[in-house]
Design an enzyme around this catalytic site. Structure first.
Site, PDB file in Angstrom:
ATOM      1  N   SER A  81     -21.449  28.892 -11.167  1.00  0.00           N
ATOM      2  CA  SER A  81     -20.416  29.126 -10.149  1.00  0.00           C
ATOM      3  C   SER A  81     -20.007  30.596 -10.116  1.00  0.00           C
ATOM      4  CB  SER A  81     -19.190  28.265 -10.439  1.00  0.00           C
ATOM      5  OG  SER A  81     -19.542  26.900 -10.428  1.00  0.00           O
TER       6      SER A  81
HETATM    7  C1  LIG Z   1     -21.667  24.134  -9.740  1.00  0.00           C
HETATM    8  S1  LIG Z   1     -22.677  23.332 -10.889  1.00  0.00           S
HETATM    9  C2  LIG Z   1     -21.808  23.494 -12.400  1.00  0.00           C
HETATM   10  C3  LIG Z   1     -21.556  24.912 -12.818  1.00  0.00           C
HETATM   11  C4  LIG Z   1     -21.250  25.096 -14.264  1.00  0.00           C
HETATM   12  N1  LIG Z   1     -20.039  24.418 -14.661  1.00  0.00           N
HETATM   13  C5  LIG Z   1     -21.188  26.543 -14.681  1.00  0.00           C
HETATM   14  O1  LIG Z   1     -21.126  26.795 -15.890  1.00  0.00           O
HETATM   15  O2  LIG Z   1     -21.198  27.447 -13.829  1.00  0.00           O
HETATM   16  C6  LIG Z   1     -22.425  21.619 -10.511  1.00  0.00           C
HETATM   17  C7  LIG Z   1     -23.221  20.666 -11.369  1.00  0.00           C
HETATM   18  O3  LIG Z   1     -22.698  19.354 -11.182  1.00  0.00           O
HETATM   19  C8  LIG Z   1     -23.753  18.460 -11.453  1.00  0.00           C
HETATM   20  N2  LIG Z   1     -23.406  17.126 -10.950  1.00  0.00           N
HETATM   21  C9  LIG Z   1     -23.465  16.654  -9.679  1.00  0.00           C
HETATM   22  N3  LIG Z   1     -23.071  15.372  -9.636  1.00  0.00           N
HETATM   23  C10 LIG Z   1     -22.771  15.006 -10.904  1.00  0.00           C
HETATM   24  C11 LIG Z   1     -22.312  13.791 -11.509  1.00  0.00           C
HETATM   25  N4  LIG Z   1     -22.096  12.682 -10.792  1.00  0.00           N
HETATM   26  N5  LIG Z   1     -22.111  13.782 -12.857  1.00  0.00           N
HETATM   27  C12 LIG Z   1     -22.343  14.889 -13.603  1.00  0.00           C
HETATM   28  N6  LIG Z   1     -22.775  16.060 -13.083  1.00  0.00           N
HETATM   29  C13 LIG Z   1     -22.978  16.127 -11.749  1.00  0.00           C
HETATM   30  C14 LIG Z   1     -24.961  19.106 -10.790  1.00  0.00           C
HETATM   31  O4  LIG Z   1     -26.172  18.627 -11.345  1.00  0.00           O
HETATM   32  C15 LIG Z   1     -24.704  20.583 -11.054  1.00  0.00           C
HETATM   33  O5  LIG Z   1     -25.453  21.047 -12.149  1.00  0.00           O
END
Ligand SMILES: C[S@@+](CC[C@H](N)C(=O)[O-])C[C@H]1O[C@@H](n2cnc3c(N)ncnc32)[C@H](O)[C@@H]1O
Length: 312
Positions: A81
Protein backbone atom coordinates in the site's frame (compact mmCIF):
# COMPACT_ATOMS: atom_id res chain seq x y z
CA UNK A 1 13.03 18.30 2.76
CA UNK A 2 16.48 16.93 3.72
CA UNK A 3 19.19 17.54 1.12
CA UNK A 4 20.67 14.52 -0.58
CA UNK A 5 24.27 13.58 0.18
CA UNK A 6 26.95 15.23 -2.02
CA UNK A 7 30.22 13.57 -3.03
CA UNK A 8 31.80 16.87 -4.09
CA UNK A 9 30.72 20.11 -5.73
CA UNK A 10 29.30 18.57 -8.89
CA UNK A 11 28.60 14.90 -8.14
CA UNK A 12 25.44 13.88 -6.30
CA UNK A 13 25.75 10.48 -4.63
CA UNK A 14 22.97 7.95 -5.21
CA UNK A 15 20.70 8.25 -2.16
CA UNK A 16 20.88 5.26 0.15
CA UNK A 17 17.71 3.49 1.32
CA UNK A 18 18.17 5.24 4.69
CA UNK A 19 18.29 8.65 2.92
CA UNK A 20 15.13 7.81 0.97
CA UNK A 21 13.37 6.68 4.14
CA UNK A 22 14.32 9.89 5.90
CA UNK A 23 13.05 11.97 2.99
CA UNK A 24 9.77 10.01 2.93
CA UNK A 25 9.28 10.44 6.68
CA UNK A 26 10.00 14.19 6.52
CA UNK A 27 7.46 14.53 3.68
CA UNK A 28 4.80 12.58 5.56
CA UNK A 29 5.39 14.65 8.70
CA UNK A 30 5.32 17.97 6.88
CA UNK A 31 2.05 17.00 5.14
CA UNK A 32 0.52 16.10 8.50
CA UNK A 33 0.13 12.41 7.62
CA UNK A 34 2.46 11.27 10.41
CA UNK A 35 1.99 12.97 13.78
CA UNK A 36 3.14 10.27 16.20
CA UNK A 37 6.90 9.99 16.87
CA UNK A 38 6.83 6.17 17.20
CA UNK A 39 5.21 5.87 13.75
CA UNK A 40 7.88 8.16 12.25
CA UNK A 41 10.55 6.00 13.89
CA UNK A 42 8.99 2.81 12.49
CA UNK A 43 9.03 4.29 8.96
CA UNK A 44 12.68 5.29 9.47
CA UNK A 45 13.57 1.77 10.61
CA UNK A 46 11.78 -0.72 8.34
CA UNK A 47 13.49 -1.21 4.94
CA UNK A 48 10.47 -0.81 2.60
CA UNK A 49 12.54 -1.80 -0.46
CA UNK A 50 13.09 -5.32 0.94
CA UNK A 51 9.32 -5.87 0.62
CA UNK A 52 9.23 -4.62 -2.98
CA UNK A 53 12.09 -6.45 -4.71
CA UNK A 54 10.70 -5.89 -8.23
CA UNK A 55 10.67 -2.11 -7.77
CA UNK A 56 13.58 0.32 -8.05
CA UNK A 57 14.67 2.09 -4.85
CA UNK A 58 12.97 5.28 -6.06
CA UNK A 59 9.71 3.39 -6.71
CA UNK A 60 9.86 1.57 -3.38
CA UNK A 61 10.16 4.88 -1.49
CA UNK A 62 7.74 6.88 -3.66
CA UNK A 63 4.41 7.96 -2.19
CA UNK A 64 2.64 5.34 -4.26
CA UNK A 65 1.58 1.72 -4.24
CA UNK A 66 3.86 -1.05 -5.52
CA UNK A 67 1.77 -3.61 -7.40
CA UNK A 68 2.57 -7.18 -6.37
CA UNK A 69 -0.09 -9.10 -8.31
CA UNK A 70 -2.78 -8.36 -10.92
CA UNK A 71 -5.84 -10.42 -11.92
CA UNK A 72 -6.54 -11.62 -15.47
CA UNK A 73 -7.99 -8.17 -16.36
CA UNK A 74 -4.85 -6.37 -15.20
CA UNK A 75 -6.53 -4.99 -12.06
CA UNK A 76 -4.19 -4.98 -9.00
CA UNK A 77 -5.31 -7.56 -6.42
CA UNK A 78 -2.28 -7.30 -4.14
CA UNK A 79 -0.07 -4.29 -3.52
CA UNK A 80 2.35 -2.81 -1.04
CA UNK A 81 0.00 0.00 0.00
CA UNK A 82 1.00 3.65 -0.44
CA UNK A 83 2.98 4.96 2.56
CA UNK A 84 0.39 7.63 3.41
CA UNK A 85 -2.39 5.05 3.53
CA UNK A 86 -0.30 2.90 5.86
CA UNK A 87 0.75 5.85 8.02
CA UNK A 88 -2.86 7.10 8.12
CA UNK A 89 -4.17 3.71 9.29
CA UNK A 90 -1.40 3.39 11.89
CA UNK A 91 -2.27 6.86 13.21
CA UNK A 92 -5.90 5.72 13.41
CA UNK A 93 -4.92 2.51 15.22
CA UNK A 94 -2.94 4.22 18.03
CA UNK A 95 -0.81 1.12 18.66
CA UNK A 96 1.27 1.07 21.85
CA UNK A 97 4.03 -1.33 23.02
CA UNK A 98 2.87 -4.77 24.15
CA UNK A 99 -0.33 -4.87 22.08
CA UNK A 100 -1.63 -7.90 20.19
CA UNK A 101 -2.41 -6.92 16.60
CA UNK A 102 -4.02 -8.72 13.66
CA UNK A 103 -3.36 -7.37 10.19
CA UNK A 104 -5.76 -8.54 7.46
CA UNK A 105 -4.10 -8.51 4.02
CA UNK A 106 -0.38 -9.21 4.03
CA UNK A 107 2.70 -8.10 2.17
CA UNK A 108 5.08 -7.95 5.10
CA UNK A 109 5.97 -4.25 5.16
CA UNK A 110 3.00 -2.99 7.16
CA UNK A 111 3.31 -5.98 9.51
CA UNK A 112 6.95 -5.00 10.11
CA UNK A 113 5.89 -1.41 10.91
CA UNK A 114 3.35 -2.82 13.38
CA UNK A 115 6.04 -5.09 14.88
CA UNK A 116 8.17 -1.98 15.52
CA UNK A 117 5.21 -0.30 17.26
CA UNK A 118 4.28 -3.23 19.53
CA UNK A 119 7.92 -3.95 20.41
CA UNK A 120 9.34 -7.13 21.89
CA UNK A 121 6.43 -7.58 24.31
CA UNK A 122 3.80 -7.40 21.60
CA UNK A 123 2.41 -9.90 19.12
CA UNK A 124 1.68 -9.46 15.39
CA UNK A 125 -0.27 -11.81 13.14
CA UNK A 126 -0.83 -11.10 9.46
CA UNK A 127 -3.21 -13.13 7.31
CA UNK A 128 -3.74 -13.30 3.55
CA UNK A 129 -5.93 -15.40 1.28
CA UNK A 130 -3.23 -15.76 -1.39
CA UNK A 131 -0.35 -18.25 -0.89
CA UNK A 132 1.91 -16.26 -3.24
CA UNK A 133 1.48 -13.24 -0.95
CA UNK A 134 2.01 -15.16 2.30
CA UNK A 135 5.11 -16.94 0.94
CA UNK A 136 6.62 -13.60 -0.11
CA UNK A 137 5.66 -11.92 3.16
CA UNK A 138 7.24 -14.73 5.19
CA UNK A 139 10.53 -14.58 3.33
CA UNK A 140 10.71 -10.74 3.27
CA UNK A 141 9.91 -10.52 7.00
CA UNK A 142 12.65 -13.07 7.77
CA UNK A 143 15.12 -11.22 5.53
CA UNK A 144 14.34 -7.89 7.23
CA UNK A 145 14.67 -9.37 10.72
CA UNK A 146 10.98 -9.71 11.69
CA UNK A 147 10.85 -13.48 12.11
CA UNK A 148 8.59 -13.03 15.17
CA UNK A 149 5.61 -11.94 13.00
CA UNK A 150 3.09 -14.77 12.39
CA UNK A 151 2.11 -15.10 8.74
CA UNK A 152 -1.00 -17.17 8.06
CA UNK A 153 -2.77 -18.31 4.92
CA UNK A 154 -6.57 -18.06 5.33
CA UNK A 155 -9.69 -16.23 4.24
CA UNK A 156 -9.89 -13.47 6.87
CA UNK A 157 -13.70 -13.62 6.84
CA UNK A 158 -13.30 -15.94 9.85
CA UNK A 159 -10.56 -13.82 11.44
CA UNK A 160 -7.71 -15.69 13.12
CA UNK A 161 -9.24 -17.14 16.30
CA UNK A 162 -6.07 -18.94 17.46
CA UNK A 163 -4.30 -15.70 18.49
CA UNK A 164 -7.38 -13.69 19.61
CA UNK A 165 -8.30 -11.46 21.35
CA UNK A 166 -6.61 -8.57 19.56
CA UNK A 167 -6.11 -5.07 20.89
CA UNK A 168 -6.09 -3.89 17.30
CA UNK A 169 -7.35 -5.35 14.04
CA UNK A 170 -6.14 -3.46 10.97
CA UNK A 171 -7.77 -4.37 7.68
CA UNK A 172 -5.65 -3.49 4.64
CA UNK A 173 -8.07 -4.63 1.94
CA UNK A 174 -11.33 -2.98 0.88
CA UNK A 175 -14.29 -4.42 2.83
CA UNK A 176 -18.03 -4.26 2.14
CA UNK A 177 -19.10 -5.28 5.59
CA UNK A 178 -17.74 -6.24 8.99
CA UNK A 179 -17.88 -10.02 9.50
CA UNK A 180 -18.92 -11.10 13.03
CA UNK A 181 -15.52 -12.81 13.59
CA UNK A 182 -13.69 -9.48 13.56
CA UNK A 183 -15.69 -7.98 16.40
CA UNK A 184 -15.79 -11.30 18.29
CA UNK A 185 -11.98 -11.46 18.17
CA UNK A 186 -11.50 -7.81 19.16
CA UNK A 187 -10.60 -7.17 22.82
CA UNK A 188 -13.31 -5.42 24.83
CA UNK A 189 -11.52 -2.05 24.61
CA UNK A 190 -10.00 -2.85 21.21
CA UNK A 191 -10.04 -0.82 18.03
CA UNK A 192 -10.85 -2.04 14.52
CA UNK A 193 -9.41 -0.03 11.62
CA UNK A 194 -11.18 -0.99 8.41
CA UNK A 195 -11.56 0.52 4.93
CA UNK A 196 -15.30 0.22 4.40
CA UNK A 197 -16.93 0.90 1.05
CA UNK A 198 -20.18 2.80 1.32
CA UNK A 199 -22.03 3.84 -1.83
CA UNK A 200 -19.00 4.08 -4.02
CA UNK A 201 -16.64 5.76 -1.54
CA UNK A 202 -14.18 3.89 0.70
CA UNK A 203 -13.28 5.31 4.11
CA UNK A 204 -10.82 3.88 6.59
CA UNK A 205 -12.78 3.92 9.86
CA UNK A 206 -11.37 3.59 13.39
CA UNK A 207 -14.14 1.71 15.19
CA UNK A 208 -14.56 1.10 18.91
CA UNK A 209 -17.26 -0.65 20.92
CA UNK A 210 -19.83 1.52 22.64
CA UNK A 211 -22.52 -0.59 24.32
CA UNK A 212 -23.88 -2.99 21.72
CA UNK A 213 -22.60 -1.17 18.65
CA UNK A 214 -19.46 0.25 17.07
CA UNK A 215 -18.71 3.94 16.78
CA UNK A 216 -16.27 5.56 14.39
CA UNK A 217 -13.59 7.74 15.99
CA UNK A 218 -12.13 8.90 12.66
CA UNK A 219 -12.67 8.41 8.94
CA UNK A 220 -10.30 8.97 6.02
CA UNK A 221 -11.27 8.62 2.37
CA UNK A 222 -8.91 6.07 0.78
CA UNK A 223 -8.62 3.33 -1.84
CA UNK A 224 -7.79 -0.36 -1.43
CA UNK A 225 -7.85 -3.51 -3.56
CA UNK A 226 -11.10 -5.45 -3.20
CA UNK A 227 -11.78 -8.19 -0.68
CA UNK A 228 -11.68 -11.71 -2.12
CA UNK A 229 -13.16 -14.92 -0.68
CA UNK A 230 -16.38 -15.23 1.31
CA UNK A 231 -16.58 -11.47 1.94
CA UNK A 232 -16.16 -10.53 -1.75
CA UNK A 233 -18.90 -8.39 -3.18
CA UNK A 234 -19.51 -7.19 -6.69
CA UNK A 235 -20.89 -3.75 -7.24
CA UNK A 236 -23.60 -3.60 -9.91
CA UNK A 237 -22.71 -1.33 -12.78
CA UNK A 238 -25.39 -0.27 -15.26
CA UNK A 239 -24.08 1.30 -18.42
CA UNK A 240 -26.14 3.97 -20.14
CA UNK A 241 -25.61 5.92 -23.36
CA UNK A 242 -23.49 3.13 -24.81
CA UNK A 243 -20.90 2.65 -22.11
CA UNK A 244 -20.33 6.36 -21.47
CA UNK A 245 -22.31 6.69 -18.24
CA UNK A 246 -22.13 4.14 -15.45
CA UNK A 247 -24.56 3.89 -12.53
CA UNK A 248 -22.92 1.96 -9.72
CA UNK A 249 -24.99 0.31 -6.99
CA UNK A 250 -23.49 -1.20 -3.85
CA UNK A 251 -26.15 -3.89 -3.80
CA UNK A 252 -29.63 -4.67 -5.03
CA UNK A 253 -30.56 -4.45 -8.63
CA UNK A 254 -32.67 -2.33 -10.96
CA UNK A 255 -36.04 -4.01 -11.27
CA UNK A 256 -36.89 -2.30 -14.56
CA UNK A 257 -33.69 -1.07 -16.18
CA UNK A 258 -35.69 -0.19 -19.31
CA UNK A 259 -37.13 2.77 -17.34
CA UNK A 260 -33.71 4.37 -17.70
CA UNK A 261 -33.79 4.16 -21.49
CA UNK A 262 -33.20 7.62 -22.82
CA UNK A 263 -33.41 9.20 -19.39
CA UNK A 264 -30.10 10.97 -19.80
CA UNK A 265 -31.23 12.48 -23.09
CA UNK A 266 -33.95 14.52 -21.39
CA UNK A 267 -33.51 18.04 -20.09
CA UNK A 268 -31.65 17.98 -16.76
CA UNK A 269 -33.56 19.04 -13.63
CA UNK A 270 -31.37 20.47 -10.86
CA UNK A 271 -32.56 20.21 -7.27
CA UNK A 272 -30.29 21.97 -4.83
CA UNK A 273 -29.52 20.24 -1.55
CA UNK A 274 -29.30 23.48 0.39
CA UNK A 275 -25.79 22.53 1.55
CA UNK A 276 -23.18 25.18 0.82
CA UNK A 277 -19.49 24.29 0.73
CA UNK A 278 -16.96 27.06 1.23
CA UNK A 279 -14.10 27.59 -1.19
CA UNK A 280 -11.46 25.79 0.90
CA UNK A 281 -13.81 23.63 2.96
CA UNK A 282 -13.15 19.89 2.52
CA UNK A 283 -16.31 18.13 1.36
CA UNK A 284 -15.30 14.47 1.51
CA UNK A 285 -18.16 13.92 3.96
CA UNK A 286 -20.78 15.25 1.53
CA UNK A 287 -21.31 11.88 -0.25
CA UNK A 288 -21.85 10.19 3.14
CA UNK A 289 -24.40 12.86 4.10
CA UNK A 290 -26.19 12.43 0.76
CA UNK A 291 -26.08 8.63 1.08
CA UNK A 292 -27.77 8.71 4.48
CA UNK A 293 -30.15 11.58 3.75
CA UNK A 294 -31.23 10.56 0.25
CA UNK A 295 -30.75 6.77 0.34
CA UNK A 296 -32.81 6.20 -2.83
CA UNK A 297 -30.71 8.53 -4.98
CA UNK A 298 -27.61 7.02 -6.60
CA UNK A 299 -24.57 9.25 -7.07
CA UNK A 300 -23.65 9.86 -10.72
CA UNK A 301 -20.13 10.96 -11.50
CA UNK A 302 -19.71 13.01 -14.66
CA UNK A 303 -16.48 13.01 -16.57
CA UNK A 304 -15.70 15.96 -18.87
CA UNK A 305 -16.24 13.64 -21.86
CA UNK A 306 -19.76 12.82 -20.69
CA UNK A 307 -20.53 16.46 -19.88
CA UNK A 308 -19.65 17.36 -23.45
CA UNK A 309 -22.47 15.07 -24.66
CA UNK A 310 -24.92 17.60 -23.27
CA UNK A 311 -28.27 16.88 -21.59
CA UNK A 312 -26.58 15.20 -18.63
C1 LIG B 1 -3.30 -3.96 -0.26
S1 LIG B 1 -2.80 -5.60 -0.05
C2 LIG B 1 -2.13 -5.63 1.57
C3 LIG B 1 -0.97 -4.70 1.77
C4 LIG B 1 -0.10 -5.02 2.94
N1 LIG B 1 -0.81 -4.94 4.19
C5 LIG B 1 1.15 -4.18 3.00
O1 LIG B 1 2.02 -4.50 3.82
O2 LIG B 1 1.29 -3.20 2.25
C6 LIG B 1 -4.34 -6.46 0.19
C7 LIG B 1 -4.20 -7.95 0.38
O3 LIG B 1 -5.44 -8.45 0.86
C8 LIG B 1 -5.51 -9.80 0.46
N2 LIG B 1 -6.88 -10.29 0.61
C9 LIG B 1 -7.95 -10.09 -0.21
N3 LIG B 1 -9.03 -10.71 0.28
C10 LIG B 1 -8.66 -11.34 1.42
C11 LIG B 1 -9.34 -12.16 2.38
N4 LIG B 1 -10.63 -12.47 2.25
N5 LIG B 1 -8.62 -12.63 3.44
C12 LIG B 1 -7.31 -12.33 3.58
N6 LIG B 1 -6.62 -11.57 2.70
C13 LIG B 1 -7.28 -11.06 1.64
C14 LIG B 1 -4.98 -9.79 -0.96
O4 LIG B 1 -4.53 -11.07 -1.36
C15 LIG B 1 -3.87 -8.74 -0.87
O5 LIG B 1 -2.61 -9.34 -0.75
Amino acid sequence: MPTLPRMNNDTVATPSPADLRERLVEDLISDGVIATPSIAEAFRTVPRHVFAPGASLEEAYARDIVVVKRNEHGTPISTVSAPEIQAGQLEQAQITPGMRVLEIGSGGYNAALIAELVGAGGHVTTVDIDPVVTDRARSFLDEAGYGQVNVLLADAEGGVPEHAPYDRIIVTVGAWDIPPAWTEQLAEDGRLVVPLRMRGVTRSLALEREGDHLVSRSAHVCGFVKMQGAGAHDERLWLLRGDRVGLRFDDGTLEQPSLLDGVLNTEPAAVWSGVRVGRTEPFATLPLWLATTLPEVPPVARTPAVRSLGGV
